[in-house]
Design a protein around this motif. Structure first.
Motif, PDB file in Angstrom:
ATOM      1  N   VAL A  85      34.119  16.716  36.387  1.00 54.09           N
ATOM      2  CA  VAL A  85      34.857  17.965  36.188  1.00 54.09           C
ATOM      3  C   VAL A  85      35.974  18.023  37.226  1.00 54.09           C
ATOM      4  N   GLY A  86      37.201  18.232  36.756  1.00 54.37           N
ATOM      5  CA  GLY A  86      38.342  18.310  37.651  1.00 54.37           C
ATOM      6  C   GLY A  86      38.576  19.712  38.167  1.00 54.37           C
ATOM      7  N   GLN A  87      38.604  20.681  37.250  1.00 58.85           N
ATOM      8  CA  GLN A  87      38.872  22.060  37.651  1.00 58.85           C
ATOM      9  C   GLN A  87      38.255  23.017  36.645  1.00 58.85           C
ATOM     10  N   VAL A  88      37.754  24.122  37.160  1.00 65.68           N
ATOM     11  CA  VAL A  88      37.212  25.201  36.344  1.00 65.68           C
ATOM     12  C   VAL A  88      38.188  26.367  36.461  1.00 65.68           C
ATOM     13  N   PHE A  89      38.525  26.979  35.329  1.00 66.43           N
ATOM     14  CA  PHE A  89      39.426  28.127  35.297  1.00 66.43           C
ATOM     15  C   PHE A  89      38.624  29.388  34.987  1.00 66.43           C
ATOM     16  N   VAL A  90      38.780  30.403  35.822  1.00 65.23           N
ATOM     17  CA  VAL A  90      38.132  31.692  35.616  1.00 65.23           C
ATOM     18  C   VAL A  90      39.208  32.666  35.154  1.00 65.23           C
ATOM     19  N   PRO A  91      39.077  33.215  33.955  1.00 70.35           N
ATOM     20  CA  PRO A  91      40.100  34.158  33.487  1.00 70.35           C
ATOM     21  C   PRO A  91      40.012  35.487  34.226  1.00 70.35           C
ATOM     22  N   VAL A  92      41.172  36.013  34.594  1.00 71.56           N
ATOM     23  CA  VAL A  92      41.232  37.298  35.288  1.00 71.56           C
ATOM     24  C   VAL A  92      42.383  38.118  34.721  1.00 71.56           C
ATOM     25  N   ARG A  93      42.315  39.419  34.923  1.00 69.35           N
ATOM     26  CA  ARG A  93      43.375  40.318  34.451  1.00 69.35           C
ATOM     27  C   ARG A  93      44.310  40.745  35.583  1.00 69.35           C
ATOM     28  N   ASP A  94      43.744  41.094  36.732  1.00 64.57           N
ATOM     29  CA  ASP A  94      44.522  41.563  37.881  1.00 64.57           C
ATOM     30  C   ASP A  94      44.390  40.509  38.983  1.00 64.57           C
ATOM     31  N   MET A  95      45.398  39.641  39.073  1.00 61.34           N
ATOM     32  CA  MET A  95      45.322  38.503  39.986  1.00 61.34           C
ATOM     33  C   MET A  95      45.066  38.924  41.424  1.00 61.34           C
ATOM     34  N   HIS A  96      45.807  39.885  41.932  1.00 60.48           N
ATOM     35  CA  HIS A  96      45.662  40.254  43.338  1.00 60.48           C
ATOM     36  C   HIS A  96      44.304  40.885  43.630  1.00 60.48           C
ATOM     37  N   ALA A  97      43.808  41.729  42.747  1.00 57.63           N
ATOM     38  CA  ALA A  97      42.474  42.311  42.929  1.00 57.63           C
ATOM     39  C   ALA A  97      41.404  41.216  42.866  1.00 57.63           C
ATOM     40  N   SER A  98      41.580  40.276  41.952  1.00 59.20           N
ATOM     41  CA  SER A  98      40.603  39.188  41.817  1.00 59.20           C
ATOM     42  C   SER A  98      40.611  38.276  43.038  1.00 59.20           C
ATOM     43  N   ILE A  99      41.786  37.963  43.552  1.00 55.39           N
ATOM     44  CA  ILE A  99      41.864  37.140  44.761  1.00 55.39           C
ATOM     45  C   ILE A  99      41.131  37.823  45.899  1.00 55.39           C
ATOM     46  N   SER A 100      41.353  39.107  46.083  1.00 52.50           N
ATOM     47  CA  SER A 100      40.677  39.848  47.160  1.00 52.50           C
ATOM     48  C   SER A 100      39.168  39.826  46.979  1.00 52.50           C
ATOM     49  N   TRP A 101      38.699  40.039  45.744  1.00 51.68           N
ATOM     50  CA  TRP A 101      37.264  40.061  45.468  1.00 51.68           C
ATOM     51  C   TRP A 101      36.644  38.690  45.730  1.00 51.68           C
ATOM     52  N   ALA A 120      45.389  34.024  35.207  1.00 55.79           N
ATOM     53  CA  ALA A 120      45.795  35.285  34.582  1.00 55.79           C
ATOM     54  C   ALA A 120      46.742  35.065  33.406  1.00 55.79           C
ATOM     55  N   ASN A 121      46.685  33.891  32.800  1.00 57.62           N
ATOM     56  CA  ASN A 121      47.592  33.585  31.686  1.00 57.62           C
ATOM     57  C   ASN A 121      47.210  34.252  30.374  1.00 57.62           C
ATOM     58  N   ARG A 122      45.947  34.607  30.201  1.00 63.62           N
ATOM     59  CA  ARG A 122      45.492  35.229  28.963  1.00 63.62           C
ATOM     60  C   ARG A 122      44.646  36.464  29.295  1.00 63.62           C
ATOM     61  N   PRO A 123      45.294  37.586  29.599  1.00 63.34           N
ATOM     62  CA  PRO A 123      44.556  38.775  30.038  1.00 63.34           C
ATOM     63  C   PRO A 123      43.751  39.460  28.939  1.00 63.34           C
ATOM     64  N   ASP A 124      43.838  38.993  27.699  1.00 66.35           N
ATOM     65  CA  ASP A 124      43.093  39.609  26.598  1.00 66.35           C
ATOM     66  C   ASP A 124      41.767  38.896  26.324  1.00 66.35           C
ATOM     67  N   PHE A 125      41.253  38.137  27.292  1.00 63.93           N
ATOM     68  CA  PHE A 125      40.028  37.363  27.097  1.00 63.93           C
ATOM     69  C   PHE A 125      38.800  38.257  27.013  1.00 63.93           C
ATOM     70  N   SER A 126      37.718  37.692  26.487  1.00 61.02           N
ATOM     71  CA  SER A 126      36.416  38.360  26.458  1.00 61.02           C
ATOM     72  C   SER A 126      35.492  37.610  27.412  1.00 61.02           C
ATOM     73  N   PRO A 127      34.909  38.295  28.395  1.00 60.24           N
ATOM     74  CA  PRO A 127      34.063  37.606  29.371  1.00 60.24           C
ATOM     75  C   PRO A 127      32.619  37.401  28.920  1.00 60.24           C
ATOM     76  N   SER A 128      32.339  37.553  27.648  1.00 57.31           N
ATOM     77  CA  SER A 128      30.958  37.473  27.181  1.00 57.31           C
ATOM     78  C   SER A 128      30.400  36.061  27.308  1.00 57.31           C
ATOM     79  N   GLY A 129      29.093  35.997  27.309  1.00 55.00           N
ATOM     80  CA  GLY A 129      28.399  34.718  27.365  1.00 55.00           C
ATOM     81  C   GLY A 129      27.724  34.501  28.701  1.00 55.00           C
ATOM     82  N   PRO A 130      27.066  33.365  28.835  1.00 54.35           N
ATOM     83  CA  PRO A 130      26.369  33.060  30.085  1.00 54.35           C
ATOM     84  C   PRO A 130      27.344  32.511  31.127  1.00 54.35           C
TER      85      PRO A 130
END
Length: 121
Positions: free
Chosen positions: A9-25, A58-68
């Motif tokens: 695995v090279g890189q895992v991408f976590v989708p986020v809506r608010d980049m700055h809030a997510s970086i802080s968290w 934060a390229n696709r802010p309309d994502f659904s975070p469902s699933g495991p």
């Protein structure tokens, strides 16, 4: 069977809506100093140890975070990890579970992405 695709695995991408809030968290949860956002403010590379990289995306802010959870972080101290998450007010979605080879706990990031921390048994 052979394949030209490596089983690494090279890189895992976590989708986020608010980049700055997510970086802080993520900085608070994982213990790193926030850095610069790249790709026009849509990608942040979280500093990681080892070969696999982790990025907030934060390229696709309309994502659904469902699933495991789709990946997990390691810890050497599950008790300290749970106390750390609780102290930050993180939404913990499972008890610490022992499945024989590992203990794990699941929790949510601010966008509802399911995350997990494991400790080897």
């Amino acid at each position: 069977m052979n394949s030209p695709i490596q089983r690494r695995v090279g890189q895992v991408f976590v989708p986020v809506r608010d980049m700055h809030a997510s970086i802080s968290w993520y900085a608070a949860v994982l213990g790193f100093e926030p850095g610069d956002v790249s790709h026009g403010g849509t990608i942040f590379d979280i500093p990681t140890e080892g070969e696999t990289r982790l990025a907030l995306d934060a390229n696709r802010p309309d994502f659904s975070p469902s699933g495991p959870p789709r990946f997990f972080f390691w810890t050497d101290d599950m008790g300290a990890t749970v106390r750390h998450l609780q102290g930050l007010g993180v939404t913990i979605t499972s008890d610490v579970e022992d499945i024989g080879s590992v203990f794990f706990v699941q929790f949510l990031d601010p966008d509802g992405n399911p995350l997990m921390v494991c400790q080897r048994a």
